[in-house]
Design a protein around this motif. Structure first.
Motif, PDB file in Angstrom:
ATOM      1  N   ILE A 160      -6.876   6.014  -2.063  1.00 47.80           N
ATOM      2  CA  ILE A 160      -7.773   4.850  -2.116  1.00 47.80           C
ATOM      3  C   ILE A 160      -7.658   4.182  -3.475  1.00 47.80           C
ATOM      4  O   ILE A 160      -7.498   2.953  -3.583  1.00 47.80           O
ATOM      5  CB  ILE A 160      -9.238   5.265  -1.859  1.00 47.80           C
ATOM      6  CG1 ILE A 160      -9.389   5.883  -0.466  1.00 47.80           C
ATOM      7  CG2 ILE A 160     -10.154   4.052  -2.011  1.00 47.80           C
ATOM      8  CD1 ILE A 160     -10.820   6.341  -0.169  1.00 47.80           C
TER       9      ILE A 160
ATOM     10  N   ALA B  55      -5.250   4.283  -5.527  1.00 50.13           N
ATOM     11  CA  ALA B  55      -3.935   3.682  -5.702  1.00 50.13           C
ATOM     12  C   ALA B  55      -3.871   2.304  -5.052  1.00 50.13           C
ATOM     13  O   ALA B  55      -3.434   1.324  -5.674  1.00 50.13           O
ATOM     14  CB  ALA B  55      -2.863   4.594  -5.120  1.00 50.13           C
ATOM     15  N   VAL B  56      -4.322   2.228  -3.821  1.00 48.40           N
ATOM     16  CA  VAL B  56      -4.235   0.956  -3.103  1.00 48.40           C
ATOM     17  C   VAL B  56      -5.096  -0.102  -3.791  1.00 48.40           C
ATOM     18  O   VAL B  56      -4.693  -1.256  -3.944  1.00 48.40           O
ATOM     19  CB  VAL B  56      -4.648   1.143  -1.631  1.00 48.40           C
ATOM     20  CG1 VAL B  56      -4.815  -0.200  -0.943  1.00 48.40           C
ATOM     21  CG2 VAL B  56      -3.617   1.994  -0.908  1.00 48.40           C
TER      22      VAL B  56
ATOM     23  N   VAL C 160       1.598   6.335  -7.286  1.00 44.56           N
ATOM     24  CA  VAL C 160       0.522   7.016  -7.983  1.00 44.56           C
ATOM     25  C   VAL C 160       0.608   8.522  -7.785  1.00 44.56           C
ATOM     26  O   VAL C 160       0.050   9.300  -8.559  1.00 44.56           O
ATOM     27  CB  VAL C 160      -0.842   6.469  -7.517  1.00 44.56           C
ATOM     28  CG1 VAL C 160      -1.987   7.309  -8.059  1.00 44.56           C
ATOM     29  CG2 VAL C 160      -1.002   5.035  -7.976  1.00 44.56           C
TER      30      VAL C 160
ATOM     31  N   GLY D  97       0.815  -1.212   0.000  1.00 49.58           N
ATOM     32  CA  GLY D  97       0.000   0.000   0.000  1.00 49.58           C
ATOM     33  C   GLY D  97       0.846   1.258   0.000  1.00 49.58           C
ATOM     34  O   GLY D  97       0.534   2.235  -0.680  1.00 49.58           O
TER      35      GLY D  97
ATOM     36  N   ALA E  68       2.100   1.723  -3.419  1.00 49.50           N
ATOM     37  CA  ALA E  68       1.033   2.153  -4.317  1.00 49.50           C
ATOM     38  C   ALA E  68       0.782   3.640  -4.204  1.00 49.50           C
ATOM     39  O   ALA E  68       0.720   4.355  -5.213  1.00 49.50           O
ATOM     40  CB  ALA E  68      -0.253   1.377  -4.006  1.00 49.50           C
ATOM     41  N   VAL E  69       0.654   4.125  -2.983  1.00 51.05           N
ATOM     42  CA  VAL E  69       0.360   5.544  -2.786  1.00 51.05           C
ATOM     43  C   VAL E  69       1.506   6.400  -3.302  1.00 51.05           C
ATOM     44  O   VAL E  69       1.291   7.430  -3.953  1.00 51.05           O
ATOM     45  CB  VAL E  69       0.079   5.832  -1.296  1.00 51.05           C
ATOM     46  CG1 VAL E  69       0.014   7.334  -1.039  1.00 51.05           C
ATOM     47  CG2 VAL E  69      -1.224   5.169  -0.869  1.00 51.05           C
TER      48      VAL E  69
ATOM     49  N   PHE F  27      -1.055  10.106   6.004  1.00 50.23           N
ATOM     50  CA  PHE F  27      -1.972   9.083   5.484  1.00 50.23           C
ATOM     51  C   PHE F  27      -1.441   7.681   5.773  1.00 50.23           C
ATOM     52  O   PHE F  27      -2.133   6.809   6.297  1.00 50.23           O
ATOM     53  CB  PHE F  27      -2.119   9.324   3.980  1.00 50.23           C
ATOM     54  CG  PHE F  27      -3.081   8.444   3.242  1.00 50.23           C
ATOM     55  CD1 PHE F  27      -4.417   8.811   3.101  1.00 50.23           C
ATOM     56  CD2 PHE F  27      -2.644   7.274   2.631  1.00 50.23           C
ATOM     57  CE1 PHE F  27      -5.309   8.017   2.384  1.00 50.23           C
ATOM     58  CE2 PHE F  27      -3.528   6.479   1.911  1.00 50.23           C
ATOM     59  CZ  PHE F  27      -4.865   6.850   1.789  1.00 50.23           C
TER      60      PHE F  27
ATOM     61  N   VAL G  48      -3.462  -1.208  -7.242  1.00 49.51           N
ATOM     62  CA  VAL G  48      -2.243  -2.001  -7.172  1.00 49.51           C
ATOM     63  C   VAL G  48      -2.511  -3.384  -6.593  1.00 49.51           C
ATOM     64  O   VAL G  48      -1.722  -4.298  -6.770  1.00 49.51           O
ATOM     65  CB  VAL G  48      -1.167  -1.247  -6.352  1.00 49.51           C
ATOM     66  CG1 VAL G  48       0.022  -2.127  -6.066  1.00 49.51           C
ATOM     67  CG2 VAL G  48      -0.726  -0.011  -7.106  1.00 49.51           C
TER      68      VAL G  48
END
Lengths: 206, 206
Positions: B162, B164-165, A168, A161, A164-165, A194, B168
């Motif tokens: 959100i 992004a998570v 992106v 996660g 991912a954040v 976050f 992925v």
DNA sequence: GTCTATAGAACGATAGAC
DNA sequence: GTCTATCGTTCTATAGAC
């Protein structure tokens, strides 16, 4: 101010075009044109288009890994039990720092990394990448120590996660422009907030 | 059990190959071969390769939007002040549900969405997409109401987190296989935990 | 609606002069 | 190290028979 050599110009142009159009969408012709180099230059300097891609990726990924690794070293030298927020900062921070070169170079790298993340086969797979695996494993252990209640699987999910954040970030959802009111410094701080909250969440109940 | 028509077979094959190799990496030949159709079939049914891509994307995105929209309607019919966790569930849940068709179809859609997210220009830009903008705006308003202390910019950053998570998820970081010990049901619950905590974090101080 | 055949352009790679 | 020239392949798109 020595002018960059052809090899570097090719790496710059390829980083740009691979990020913007993907591996197959960026032709050797477009890359050498943008680099102001000859069509044959890619073959001479890198052997093939695929090897040019791995060189581009390594150049983007290596400083990030180095900074992540150094950050963890520094943290563990100070205390054997770092806080979650410190681990998040050390792990996610470099992803933003390296991608925040003010101009659009940051968004470019961000897009490039997203493409690599999402690519299961592309000429990317032969890329060695032992370094970043090692770094990731070290953070996995450190997070596991800071969050002992979490199962290994859920922890792994959360670390992905973070990636991912970070990946992106600066990639707009619908068009090429960054969302309004974004500075990369703010995005970095927002991400730490976050992600620290997300990582610190109690384990999901069964 | 009527056999799927050529048009549907083309959409299935294209969804697979666009996700796996990207738009430029998936040739019309490969798509028609996989679909068991003729080379000219794409031109006949969709006009061009680019229009085939938009048809594929619409087919993936529309049920997600519909489920997100219906989820918010249901929530707001019950109370004007939904909890953050309920909003997260309604927004992120469909992203996992639609991508969790047990087989590898989920990972495929996940990768396709990642490619679209990361693509600034690719033949994707002409895609209409008013529906998902509307849905996103409605959630933006609902989250803003549930998290009044958050600035609009930071809230926007979090909503992108959100996405992004979710995007992925099921895309492995380094090779084509999903991480060990993952079932999509567990991932869905982990994501709700992770994202609810993240969304609920206090605003980042200046 | 499905096929064959092909036009016309772009592709990656490389041989060989300088 | 840089260039031109070109080979062989692959691509999208489409015309036209069935």
């Amino acid at each position: 101010m020595t002018p960059p050599d052809t090899r570097t110009q090719l790496l710059d142009a390829a980083e740009h075009l691979f990020a913007e159009r993907g591996f197959h969408g960026a032709s050797i012709r477009a890359i050498t044109d943008l680099a102001g180099a000859n069509l044959a230059a890619v073959g001479y300097h890198f052997g093939s288009k695929a090897q040019l891609l791995t060189a581009v990726v390594l150049r983007v990924v290596e400083p990030i890994n180095a900074a992540q690794s150094a950050g963890l070293d520094k943290l563990l030298a100070r205390t054997p039990d770092p806080e979650v927020t410190e681990l998040v900062e050390a792990f996610a921070g470099p992803l933003f720092d390296e991608m925040a070169t003010a101009d659009e170079g940051g968004a470019r790298k961000s897009r490039l990394i997203m493409r690599i993340l999402g690519d299961p086969a592309e000429e990317m797979r032969e890329w060695p990448g032992p370094a970043e695996d090692t770094v990731r494993d070290r953070y996995l252990a450190a997070f596991a120590h800071a969050l002992p209640a979490l199962s290994a699987n859920e922890l792994w999910f959360r670390i992905r996660g973070i990636l991912a954040v970070a990946a992106v970030d600066r990639v707009d959802v619908h068009n090429g422009q960054p969302p309004p009111g974004r500075s990369s410094a703010a995005a970095r701080r927002w991400a730490i907030t976050f992600l620290t909250a997300a990582m610190s969440a109690p384990p999901t109940g069964t």
